[in-house]
Design an enzyme around this catalytic site. Structure first.
Site, PDB file in Angstrom:
ATOM      1  N   LYS A  22       0.844  -1.204   0.000  1.00 15.75           N
ATOM      2  CA  LYS A  22       0.000   0.000   0.000  1.00 15.75           C
ATOM      3  C   LYS A  22       0.879   1.254   0.000  1.00 15.75           C
ATOM      4  CE  LYS A  22      -1.730   1.625   4.039  1.00 15.75           C
ATOM      5  NZ  LYS A  22      -1.475   3.068   4.286  1.00 15.75           N
ATOM      6  N   ASN A  23       1.906   1.259   0.867  1.00 11.58           N
ATOM      7  CA  ASN A  23       2.688   2.478   1.061  1.00 11.58           C
ATOM      8  C   ASN A  23       3.694   2.736  -0.046  1.00 11.58           C
ATOM      9  OD1 ASN A  23       1.158   2.889   3.260  1.00 11.58           O
ATOM     10  ND2 ASN A  23       2.718   2.346   4.760  1.00 11.58           N
ATOM     11  N   CYS A 117      -4.918  12.656  12.553  1.00 12.79           N
ATOM     12  CA  CYS A 117      -5.603  11.364  12.449  1.00 12.79           C
ATOM     13  C   CYS A 117      -5.444  10.732  13.829  1.00 12.79           C
ATOM     14  CB  CYS A 117      -4.958  10.514  11.365  1.00 12.79           C
ATOM     15  SG  CYS A 117      -3.380   9.826  11.869  1.00 12.79           S
ATOM     16  N   ARG A 122       0.244  14.537  12.508  1.00 12.47           N
ATOM     17  CA  ARG A 122       0.558  14.230  11.094  1.00 12.47           C
ATOM     18  C   ARG A 122       0.794  15.525  10.292  1.00 12.47           C
ATOM     19  NH1 ARG A 122      -0.934   8.944   9.897  1.00 12.47           N
ATOM     20  NH2 ARG A 122       0.512   9.094   8.183  1.00 12.47           N
ATOM     21  N   ASP A 308       4.628   0.488  11.892  1.00 13.65           N
ATOM     22  CA  ASP A 308       3.444  -0.192  11.347  1.00 13.65           C
ATOM     23  C   ASP A 308       3.366  -1.646  11.777  1.00 13.65           C
ATOM     24  OD1 ASP A 308       3.471   1.584   8.162  1.00 13.65           O
ATOM     25  OD2 ASP A 308       2.882   2.157  10.190  1.00 13.65           O
ATOM     26  N   ARG A 400      -8.639  -0.427   4.435  1.00 17.60           N
ATOM     27  CA  ARG A 400      -7.764   0.581   3.805  1.00 17.60           C
ATOM     28  C   ARG A 400      -6.465  -0.056   3.349  1.00 17.60           C
ATOM     29  NH1 ARG A 400      -6.760   5.907   7.051  1.00 17.60           N
ATOM     30  NH2 ARG A 400      -5.446   6.057   5.202  1.00 17.60           N
TER      31      ARG A 400
HETATM   32  C1  EPZ Z   1       4.234   6.812   6.148  1.00 19.68           C
HETATM   33  O1  EPZ Z   1       3.508   7.864   6.730  1.00 19.68           O
HETATM   34  C2  EPZ Z   1       3.270   5.630   6.075  1.00 19.68           C
HETATM   35  N1  EPZ Z   1       2.106   5.990   5.278  1.00 19.68           N
HETATM   36  C3  EPZ Z   1       2.820   5.249   7.479  1.00 19.68           C
HETATM   37  O2  EPZ Z   1       2.019   4.091   7.359  1.00 19.68           O
HETATM   38  C4  EPZ Z   1       4.042   4.890   8.308  1.00 19.68           C
HETATM   39  O3  EPZ Z   1       3.632   4.599   9.621  1.00 19.68           O
HETATM   40  C5  EPZ Z   1       5.014   6.079   8.303  1.00 19.68           C
HETATM   41  O4  EPZ Z   1       5.365   6.422   6.954  1.00 19.68           O
HETATM   42  C6  EPZ Z   1       6.301   5.763   9.055  1.00 19.68           C
HETATM   43  O5  EPZ Z   1       6.916   4.656   8.467  1.00 19.68           O
HETATM   44  C7  EPZ Z   1       2.217   5.963   3.921  1.00 19.68           C
HETATM   45  O6  EPZ Z   1       3.263   5.693   3.364  1.00 19.68           O
HETATM   46  C8  EPZ Z   1       0.956   6.279   3.156  1.00 19.68           C
HETATM   47  P1  EPZ Z   1       6.437  10.168   8.215  1.00 19.68           P
HETATM   48  P2  EPZ Z   1       4.151   9.368   6.731  1.00 19.68           P
HETATM   49  O7  EPZ Z   1       6.417  11.368   7.340  1.00 19.68           O
HETATM   50  O8  EPZ Z   1       4.829   9.613   5.435  1.00 19.68           O
HETATM   51  C9  EPZ Z   1       5.850  13.407  11.705  1.00 19.68           C
HETATM   52  C10 EPZ Z   1       0.172   2.721   7.635  1.00 19.68           C
HETATM   53  O9  EPZ Z   1      -0.192   2.111   8.624  1.00 19.68           O
HETATM   54  N2  EPZ Z   1       6.026  14.386  10.623  1.00 19.68           N
HETATM   55  O10 EPZ Z   1       7.664   9.327   8.266  1.00 19.68           O
HETATM   56  O11 EPZ Z   1       3.095  10.297   7.187  1.00 19.68           O
HETATM   57  C11 EPZ Z   1       4.550  12.641  11.543  1.00 19.68           C
HETATM   58  O12 EPZ Z   1       3.486  13.345  12.161  1.00 19.68           O
HETATM   59  C12 EPZ Z   1       0.641   4.160   7.750  1.00 19.68           C
HETATM   60  O13 EPZ Z   1       0.235   2.257   6.488  1.00 19.68           O
HETATM   61  C13 EPZ Z   1       6.089  15.733  10.949  1.00 19.68           C
HETATM   62  O14 EPZ Z   1       5.987  16.110  12.116  1.00 19.68           O
HETATM   63  O15 EPZ Z   1       5.234   9.199   7.875  1.00 19.68           O
HETATM   64  C14 EPZ Z   1       4.845  11.342  12.254  1.00 19.68           C
HETATM   65  O16 EPZ Z   1       4.678  11.530  13.656  1.00 19.68           O
HETATM   66  C15 EPZ Z   1       0.380   4.696   9.131  1.00 19.68           C
HETATM   67  N3  EPZ Z   1       6.245  16.642   9.953  1.00 19.68           N
HETATM   68  C16 EPZ Z   1       6.325  11.119  11.944  1.00 19.68           C
HETATM   69  O17 EPZ Z   1       6.861  12.395  11.584  1.00 19.68           O
HETATM   70  C17 EPZ Z   1       6.350  16.266   8.633  1.00 19.68           C
HETATM   71  O18 EPZ Z   1       6.506  17.144   7.766  1.00 19.68           O
HETATM   72  C18 EPZ Z   1       6.571  10.115  10.811  1.00 19.68           C
HETATM   73  O19 EPZ Z   1       5.990  10.654   9.683  1.00 19.68           O
HETATM   74  C19 EPZ Z   1       6.276  14.886   8.328  1.00 19.68           C
HETATM   75  C20 EPZ Z   1       6.129  13.968   9.330  1.00 19.68           C
END
Ligand code: EPZ
Length: 427
Positions: A22-23, A117, A122, A308, A400
């Site tokens: 998915k990701n 969320c 996020r 995850d 999802r």
């Molecule tokens: C991706 O989310 C995945 N989603 C998530 O999977 C996964 O948990 C996550 O990466 C970490 O591996 C998809 O790929 C669609 P991040 P993403 O940017 O890109 C904070 C699932 O279950 N952050 O690495 O949103 C953020 O709030 C989902 O499939 C900021 O603060 O992850 C989070 O706490 C859940 N500012 C942390 O960093 C930013 O600009 C990690 O976020 C970006 C992120």
């Protein structure tokens, strides 16, 4: 309203082939915006998040042909709008992955600000900071982010404060069309990012270092459509590996369709916990654990233990012979699952980012609610060995990210069914 009802106590046997990741699929779909023409993606999971991303692209003017259940032919030639509307971004935060490609192709994007969320705020501040360094100007009004690059995008070095997956992806997808070379330092290293970089290079991009902390992108003038196969879903695989560790019969179960190298830390931790996972040509074979050793786990960016898989690992840890701590370092609020598992008899106390877990002998079936897609799947897996019935609600979360989840469990011998029940608050 649908629920998943699991009758515990039935041994699993046979093999399960996981779907495409998915990701990765969601970002590959967004990346087709960079290459006008028809890009065909294969091994695409048939899940609701993919349907939402399809809606986002079609809203912009793309057309999508469903070649078969797992192949999409996406034509972005006629894309003439660059807006990701609120109702779709609110449904799926990953819609923000269109921002980079829209900026790369059109030099502008209008994206609804992603709300929070149930995992936390996020934010996308790191996406914005990085894109500003490339020359993108932002302003926000009425809940929308307006991004534009009037002077075009120019390559530079961007150092991410945190190895954010989404920020790394958006920066890669914008910079493939920037003037000059971009270096992303402290880049995320997830296998899904490598898959994205591989497809972009097949399209004519010049990306090196994907999968390492330093990614270099040399801007090019154009990208052309390709056919690309999505990598297998390592998190779905990890979920079924936990199911096998808990409920497999004497032959164990085989989990195929993914690369075990994408689950290195997970398999290492499970081995320390006493779970017997052997590599096969197609994936892995996992045997039922005879006893689970308590092992502390910290979630971290790849190659660290993936957040995850946190809920799925907790299902094992809560049955270990002893106490352990799981620390969630990625999201500020990803322990709602623990409260649901406590309803099934687990002994878990949350202290900030730490879950203090004391192993119990077993679970008792209960009515529980999916907090998010991984937690929902983990609750169903816990139900496989719980005494009696477990009923998991809010299973739209599971839909999802898990294709044919009930069917795959039943094919392994589990007694699981999807049941329509009247909504409790409907009089
Ligand atoms: C991706 O989310 C995945 N989603 C998530 O999977 C996964 O948990 C996550 O990466 C970490 O591996 C998809 O790929 C669609 P991040 P993403 O940017 O890109 C904070 C699932 O279950 N952050 O690495 O949103 C953020 O709030 C989902 O499939 C900021 O603060 O992850 C989070 O706490 C859940 N500012 C942390 O960093 C930013 O600009 C990690 O976020 C970006 C992120």
């Amino acid at each position: 309203m649908d629920i998943i009802r699991v009758e515990g106590g039935h041994a699993l046997a046979g093999a399960v082939h996981v779907s495409g990741a998915k990701n990765s699929a969601l970002k590959l779909m967004a990346a087709t915006l960079l290459a006008p023409g028809v890009t065909t993606l294969t091994n695409v999971p048939n899940i609701s998040d993919v349907h939402v991303m399809g809606k986002v692209l079609k809203r912009m003017g793309a057309t999508i042909e469903v070649v078969d259940e797992h192949s999409l032919a996406i034509d972005t030639s006629a894309v003439d709008s660059w807006e990701a509307p609120y109702e779709l971004v609110a449904k799926m935060r990953a819609s923000t992955a269109v921002m980079g490609p829209l900026l790369g192709r059109f030099g502008c994007a209008k994206i609804a600000m992603p709300g929070g969320c149930n995992l936390g705020a996020r934010k996308i501040d790191m996406h914005i900071l990085g894109l500003e360094a490339l020359g993108v100007e932002f302003d926000t009004d009425h809940g929308y982010i307006h991004a534009s690059a009037p002077q075009g995008l120019s390559g530079t070095t961007v150092t991410l404060e945190f190895a954010s997956v989404g920020a790394t992806e958006n920066l890669i997808m914008a910079s493939v069309r920037a003037e000059g070379t971009t270096v992303i330092d402290n880049a995320a290293r997830e296998p899904e990012i490598v898959d994205l970089a591989n497809m972009l290079n097949e399209m004519g991009a010049r990306i090196t270092g994907a999968g390492t902390p330093v990614v270099q992108i040399e801007g090019v003038d154009e990208l052309h459509p390709v056919t690309h196969r999505v990598i297998g879903d390592r998190i779905e695989a990890g979920t079924f590996i936990v199911a096998g560790a808990l409920a497999a019969g004497p032959e164990g179960i085989e989990v195929t369709g993914f690369s075990p190298a994408h689950l290195g830390m997970v398999l290492k931790k499970f081995e320390l916990m006493g779970i017997d996972v052997e590599r096969t040509d197609e994936g892995v074979r996992v045997h039922r654990a005879r006893g689970i050793r308590p092992v502390d786990i910290q979630t971290l960016p790849f190659p660290g233990f993936p957040t995850d898989m946190q809920a799925q690992a907790m299902v094992l840890s809560a049955l270990a012979e002893g106490s352990s701590v799981i620390t969630e370092n990625i999201f500020e609020n990803r322990f709602m699952f623990a409260s649901e598992l406590v309803r099934m008899g687990a002994d878990i106390r949350i202290e900030g980012h730490h879950a203090m877990i004391h192993g119990v002998d077993g679970y008792s079936g209960a009515q529980v609610t999916s907090p998010d897609l991984r937690g929902g799947a983990a609750l169903a897996v816990a139900g496989l060995i719980a005494e009696g019935y477990t009923e998991v609600s809010a299973i739209h979360h599971i839909d999802r990210g898990y294709e044919h989840f009930v069917e795959k469990l039943c094919a392994l011998g589990a007694h699981v069914e999807r049941v329509a029940v009247p909504d409790p608050i409907d009089d």
